[in-house]
Motif scaffolding. Sequence first.
Motif, PDB file in Angstrom:
ATOM      1  N   ILE A   1       0.364  -1.041   0.059  1.00 60.66           N
ATOM      2  CA  ILE A   1       0.033   0.368  -0.041  1.00 60.66           C
ATOM      3  C   ILE A   1       1.224   1.281  -0.490  1.00 60.66           C
ATOM      4  CG2 ILE A   1      -1.699   1.426   1.484  1.00 60.66           C
ATOM      5  CD1 ILE A   1      -2.911  -1.301   1.679  1.00 60.66           C
ATOM      6  N   GLN A   2       0.591   2.384  -1.222  1.00 56.24           N
ATOM      7  CA  GLN A   2       1.520   2.811  -1.300  1.00 56.24           C
ATOM      8  C   GLN A   2       0.933   4.937  -0.412  1.00 56.24           C
ATOM      9  OE1 GLN A   2       2.203   3.560  -5.077  1.00 56.24           O
ATOM     10  NE2 GLN A   2       4.093   5.317  -4.874  1.00 56.24           N
ATOM     11  N   GLU A   3      -0.693   4.482  -0.617  1.00 58.21           N
ATOM     12  CA  GLU A   3      -1.272   5.685   0.082  1.00 58.21           C
ATOM     13  C   GLU A   3      -2.577   5.736  -0.032  1.00 58.21           C
ATOM     14  OE1 GLU A   3      -1.597  10.529  -1.268  1.00 58.21           O
ATOM     15  OE2 GLU A   3      -1.581   8.960  -2.963  1.00 58.21           O
ATOM     16  N   ILE A   4      -3.273   5.381   1.103  1.00 58.97           N
ATOM     17  CA  ILE A   4      -4.456   5.400   0.989  1.00 58.97           C
ATOM     18  C   ILE A   4      -5.684   7.169   1.458  1.00 58.97           C
ATOM     19  CG2 ILE A   4      -6.390   4.936   2.939  1.00 58.97           C
ATOM     20  CD1 ILE A   4      -4.069   3.366   4.044  1.00 58.97           C
ATOM     21  N   ILE A   5      -6.438   7.002   0.616  1.00 61.71           N
ATOM     22  CA  ILE A   5      -6.893   8.715   0.016  1.00 61.71           C
ATOM     23  C   ILE A   5      -8.215   8.209   0.317  1.00 61.71           C
ATOM     24  CG2 ILE A   5      -8.195  10.301  -1.273  1.00 61.71           C
ATOM     25  CD1 ILE A   5      -5.068   9.064  -3.139  1.00 61.71           C
ATOM     26  N   HIS A   6      -8.526   8.708   1.451  1.00 63.92           N
ATOM     27  CA  HIS A   6      -9.955   9.093   1.893  1.00 63.92           C
ATOM     28  C   HIS A   6     -11.416  10.043   1.540  1.00 63.92           C
ATOM     29  CE1 HIS A   6      -9.350   6.650   5.882  1.00 63.92           C
ATOM     30  NE2 HIS A   6      -8.489   6.774   5.645  1.00 63.92           N
ATOM     31  N   LEU A   7     -11.781   9.353   0.560  1.00 65.39           N
ATOM     32  CA  LEU A   7     -13.188  10.159  -0.150  1.00 65.39           C
ATOM     33  C   LEU A   7     -14.442   9.928   0.441  1.00 65.39           C
ATOM     34  CD1 LEU A   7     -11.723   8.891  -3.673  1.00 65.39           C
ATOM     35  CD2 LEU A   7     -11.481  11.260  -2.849  1.00 65.39           C
ATOM     36  N   GLY A   8     -14.590  10.011   1.965  1.00 67.35           N
ATOM     37  CA  GLY A   8     -16.204  10.332   1.865  1.00 67.35           C
ATOM     38  C   GLY A   8     -16.200   9.204   2.690  1.00 67.35           C
ATOM     39  N   ASP A   9     -17.578   8.206   2.632  1.00 68.31           N
ATOM     40  CA  ASP A   9     -17.475   6.835   2.829  1.00 68.31           C
ATOM     41  C   ASP A   9     -16.560   5.365   1.678  1.00 68.31           C
ATOM     42  OD1 ASP A   9     -18.977   7.500   0.088  1.00 68.31           O
ATOM     43  OD2 ASP A   9     -20.839   6.224   0.756  1.00 68.31           O
ATOM     44  N   LYS A  10     -16.208   6.274   0.503  1.00 67.20           N
ATOM     45  CA  LYS A  10     -14.944   5.364  -0.432  1.00 67.20           C
ATOM     46  C   LYS A  10     -14.081   5.501   0.135  1.00 67.20           C
ATOM     47  CE  LYS A  10     -18.599   3.629  -2.928  1.00 67.20           C
ATOM     48  NZ  LYS A  10     -18.791   1.937  -3.207  1.00 67.20           N
ATOM     49  N   VAL A  11     -12.755   5.019   0.008  1.00 63.30           N
ATOM     50  CA  VAL A  11     -11.513   4.712   0.009  1.00 63.30           C
ATOM     51  C   VAL A  11     -11.064   4.111  -1.220  1.00 63.30           C
ATOM     52  CG1 VAL A  11      -9.606   4.425   1.701  1.00 63.30           C
ATOM     53  CG2 VAL A  11     -11.677   4.261   2.966  1.00 63.30           C
ATOM     54  N   ARG A  12     -10.068   5.174  -1.711  1.00 66.40           N
ATOM     55  CA  ARG A  12      -8.728   4.385  -2.842  1.00 66.40           C
ATOM     56  C   ARG A  12      -7.344   4.091  -2.036  1.00 66.40           C
ATOM     57  NH1 ARG A  12      -9.442   6.375  -8.390  1.00 66.40           N
ATOM     58  NH2 ARG A  12     -11.443   5.920  -8.799  1.00 66.40           N
ATOM     59  N   ILE A  13      -7.166   3.071  -2.442  1.00 68.03           N
ATOM     60  CA  ILE A  13      -6.120   3.122  -1.979  1.00 68.03           C
ATOM     61  C   ILE A  13      -4.613   2.514  -3.039  1.00 68.03           C
ATOM     62  CG2 ILE A  13      -4.341   0.967  -1.120  1.00 68.03           C
ATOM     63  CD1 ILE A  13      -7.380   0.216   0.757  1.00 68.03           C
ATOM     64  N   ALA A  14      -3.839   3.141  -3.246  1.00 64.97           N
ATOM     65  CA  ALA A  14      -2.641   3.044  -4.404  1.00 64.97           C
ATOM     66  C   ALA A  14      -1.899   1.981  -3.978  1.00 64.97           C
ATOM     67  CB  ALA A  14      -1.684   4.144  -4.678  1.00 64.97           C
ATOM     68  N   LEU A  15      -1.327   1.082  -5.033  1.00 69.14           N
ATOM     69  CA  LEU A  15      -1.381  -0.506  -4.636  1.00 69.14           C
ATOM     70  C   LEU A  15      -0.019   0.080  -5.869  1.00 69.14           C
ATOM     71  CD1 LEU A  15      -4.277  -2.742  -4.776  1.00 69.14           C
ATOM     72  CD2 LEU A  15      -2.402  -1.678  -2.685  1.00 69.14           C
ATOM     73  N   ASN A  16       1.761  -0.501  -5.086  1.00 70.95           N
ATOM     74  CA  ASN A  16       2.671  -0.457  -5.912  1.00 70.95           C
ATOM     75  C   ASN A  16       2.902  -1.961  -5.797  1.00 70.95           C
ATOM     76  OD1 ASN A  16       5.388   0.092  -6.737  1.00 70.95           O
ATOM     77  ND2 ASN A  16       5.609   1.322  -4.775  1.00 70.95           N
TER      78      ASN A  16
ATOM     79  N   THR B   1       4.474  -5.242  -8.391  1.00 73.23           N
ATOM     80  CA  THR B   1       4.608  -5.382 -10.039  1.00 73.23           C
ATOM     81  C   THR B   1       4.232  -4.841 -11.396  1.00 73.23           C
ATOM     82  OG1 THR B   1       3.273  -7.463  -9.997  1.00 73.23           O
ATOM     83  CG2 THR B   1       5.988  -7.891  -9.865  1.00 73.23           C
ATOM     84  N   VAL B   2       2.529  -4.341 -11.180  1.00 70.28           N
ATOM     85  CA  VAL B   2       1.987  -3.731 -11.431  1.00 70.28           C
ATOM     86  C   VAL B   2       1.234  -2.979 -10.950  1.00 70.28           C
ATOM     87  CG1 VAL B   2       0.153  -3.729 -12.982  1.00 70.28           C
ATOM     88  CG2 VAL B   2       1.107  -5.507 -12.978  1.00 70.28           C
ATOM     89  N   ALA B   3       1.601  -1.519 -11.398  1.00 68.31           N
ATOM     90  CA  ALA B   3       0.723  -0.206 -10.516  1.00 68.31           C
ATOM     91  C   ALA B   3      -0.902  -0.590 -10.708  1.00 68.31           C
ATOM     92  CB  ALA B   3       1.235   1.328 -10.561  1.00 68.31           C
ATOM     93  N   LEU B   4      -0.876  -0.088  -9.086  1.00 73.46           N
ATOM     94  CA  LEU B   4      -2.935  -0.409  -9.337  1.00 73.46           C
ATOM     95  C   LEU B   4      -3.543   0.617  -8.622  1.00 73.46           C
ATOM     96  CD1 LEU B   4      -3.151  -4.194  -9.151  1.00 73.46           C
ATOM     97  CD2 LEU B   4      -3.328  -3.081 -11.162  1.00 73.46           C
ATOM     98  N   CYS B   5      -4.528   0.801  -8.523  1.00 69.78           N
ATOM     99  CA  CYS B   5      -5.419   1.189  -8.231  1.00 69.78           C
ATOM    100  C   CYS B   5      -6.756   1.226  -7.415  1.00 69.78           C
ATOM    101  CB  CYS B   5      -6.198   3.318  -8.374  1.00 69.78           C
ATOM    102  SG  CYS B   5      -7.085   4.557  -6.861  1.00 69.78           S
ATOM    103  N   ALA B   6      -6.971   0.806  -6.563  1.00 70.54           N
ATOM    104  CA  ALA B   6      -8.894   0.268  -5.507  1.00 70.54           C
ATOM    105  C   ALA B   6      -9.047   1.667  -5.170  1.00 70.54           C
ATOM    106  CB  ALA B   6      -7.848  -1.096  -4.577  1.00 70.54           C
ATOM    107  N   GLU B   7     -10.438   0.611  -4.889  1.00 73.64           N
ATOM    108  CA  GLU B   7     -11.326   1.805  -4.441  1.00 73.64           C
ATOM    109  C   GLU B   7     -12.234   0.696  -3.778  1.00 73.64           C
ATOM    110  OE1 GLU B   7     -13.698   5.547  -6.210  1.00 73.64           O
ATOM    111  OE2 GLU B   7     -15.307   3.683  -5.997  1.00 73.64           O
ATOM    112  N   ILE B   8     -12.508   0.969  -2.251  1.00 76.70           N
ATOM    113  CA  ILE B   8     -13.428   0.344  -0.864  1.00 76.70           C
ATOM    114  C   ILE B   8     -14.134   0.887  -0.203  1.00 76.70           C
ATOM    115  CG2 ILE B   8     -11.065  -1.916  -1.272  1.00 76.70           C
ATOM    116  CD1 ILE B   8     -10.249  -1.121   1.244  1.00 76.70           C
ATOM    117  N   THR B   9     -14.864  -0.088   0.314  1.00 79.97           N
ATOM    118  CA  THR B   9     -15.461   1.713   1.180  1.00 79.97           C
ATOM    119  C   THR B   9     -14.630   1.408   2.871  1.00 79.97           C
ATOM    120  OG1 THR B   9     -16.377  -1.168   2.650  1.00 79.97           O
ATOM    121  CG2 THR B   9     -18.494   0.257   0.599  1.00 79.97           C
ATOM    122  N   ALA B  10     -15.450   2.522   3.528  1.00 80.06           N
ATOM    123  CA  ALA B  10     -14.237   2.521   4.368  1.00 80.06           C
ATOM    124  C   ALA B  10     -14.368   2.097   5.867  1.00 80.06           C
ATOM    125  CB  ALA B  10     -15.146   4.108   4.729  1.00 80.06           C
ATOM    126  N   ASP B  11     -15.532   0.821   5.409  1.00 77.56           N
ATOM    127  CA  ASP B  11     -15.820  -0.476   6.282  1.00 77.56           C
ATOM    128  C   ASP B  11     -14.874  -1.260   6.185  1.00 77.56           C
ATOM    129  OD1 ASP B  11     -17.785   1.812   7.996  1.00 77.56           O
ATOM    130  OD2 ASP B  11     -19.459   0.310   6.827  1.00 77.56           O
TER     131      ASP B  11
END
Length: 355
Positions: free
Chosen positions: A302-317, A319-329
Amino acid sequence: MLSVQVKKALREFELALGFEVRPAETLVIIGPSGCGKTTTLNILAGLVQADEGRIALGEKVLWDGKARVDVPAEKRNVGYVFQDFALFPHMTVAANVAYGLRSRGAPKHEIPGRVEKALELLGIAHYADRRPGALSGGERQRVALARAMACEAGILLLDEPLGSLDAQTRNQVRGELQRLLRLMGRIVIMVTHDYIDALTFGDQICVLERGRVLQMGERQELLRHPKSQFVAQLTGVNFLEGTISSRDTAGLSEIWVGDTCLYAASDHQAMGDTLLAFFPSDVTISREPPGTSARNVFRSHIQEIIHLGDKVRIALNGTVALCAEITADSLDKLQVKEGDEVYASVKATAIKTYR
């Protein structure tokens, strides 16, 4: 229909763009700071003059460089809502709305009725005698919209309309503003650097970088088929460039992205270079290797965790750089933090391939 084709030499680059916006449609121009977004609004409003081109609203030409047509700003039938809303703190809500009408030379006897109508439409008639300082950020935004509405503007220009609001208020106001714009039924040009705003409001989205249009189209087109990493980043989509090396009879392709192999349900018959895109919400995060049918599993940090209200964006570092979006729960249940090792999985059917 609003038709725009303009060029303007700026300090470090030339702004050059063209677009058409249909009645009751919203065009969102998204890009980083300093790319020419606000200058575009100022040109449309008549506050800045382009070097060449043409601007027309229906049959009325607002500006034409060759024909030397230049309708003054106060006569362009354009409502401009600034990022800070530009309300007069010493005036009441009603007086702020009336100011726009007076500055445009509206008949005095019409002003009270038009102010009342605009305030009622936006649900703030009961705030008529209050001053802006006594209102919330969302309420001040409504006042700014009412001022534009009272002038019966055919075009609404919105400069980062949620930019001055705190994160919690912004999430609350976003849906309300979307409802109000639909209710108003005007041509809207909005500029923002926030991909969530672009995807929420944009019937069309124009991605701008250093004065140039990188991609423009309907929301789904940019989401499914971003043409570059820059576009993908602004729209919040995972974007990769790879090479299809094989394809089975079920339509599942083996695709190499650098030294990493991915699987996608590709429609391409030919092998070779391809672009891949998938939504952050299609990426599943787990602390242990997932026991699912997902063909694509990546060990990541996990490179970065960004809180967007009830959603959370997670930047992943990984073999492939990805971005995931999950709920705060979900984040609370995972009990992970920046730097932790996790597993990211994506189903092959979630990855779109195109050329």
